[in-house]
Design a protein around this motif. Structure first.
Motif: not given
Length: 171
Positions: A142, A169, A138
């Motif tokens: 980001k 995502k 993740q």
């Protein structure tokens, strides 16, 4: 090395500056960084622009029929030669997928090296998104999102990549 921060800006401390014949060296945590004199800077600038040429005609993407017709034109300068042939081809493919130049609306006051860097990083992120899987961290998503949003704020057309990233995502 614990607790040491490696991302310090240049320290402009008069005791650490070395001044000689209009040339200044700044000392950072990573060693000295030279700031060239005016004459040296002009020489360096001309070296950089040797491969970058000016273009008087603006081409609409509809006029690009093949890779041979594809030139990356930013603020009146053709900067294609600043990218490897592989990156030029990948960028051409990205532009073709959107039927437009992704760099068409870049902020005019940007440095051409920054423009080239944004194009190269856009290609890298597009490739990373393409091969991402459910096991992709993740943190990577980001970082890519933050970078793409910054590029978008500077005028790069990367909304389609942000949308694709959002899909990845949510998998």
């Amino acid at each position: 090395m614990e607790g040491q921060d490696f991302e310090h800006p240049l320290q402009d401390n008069p005791e650490e500056n070395i001044e000689n014949d209009n040339t200044r060296a700044y000392v950072t945590d990573h060693g000295p960084v030279s700031a060239h004199s005016e004459n040296e800077s002009e020489d360096l600038g001309s070296e950089i622009l040797d491969e970058i040429r000016s273009s008087e005609s603006v081409v609409d993407f509809k006029e690009v029929n093949s890779f041979e017709d594809f030139n990356i034109l930013v603020n009146g300068l053709v900067i294609s030669s600043e990218l490897s042939k592989r990156l030029q081809i990948k960028y051409y493919e990205l532009c073709c997928s959107q039927k437009r130049f992704l760099h068409d609306h870049l902020v005019e006051c940007l440095n051409c090296k920054l423009d080239v860097g944004m194009i190269a990083e856009t290609i890298n992120i597009a490739d990373a998104i393409k091969v991402s899987t459910v096991t992709t961290l993740q943190d990577s998503f980001k970082k890519w999102e933050k970078t793409l949003k910054a590029f978008q704020g500077l005028g790069m057309n990367v909304g389609f990549l942000l949308a694709r990233l959002e899909q990845q995502k949510n998998l």
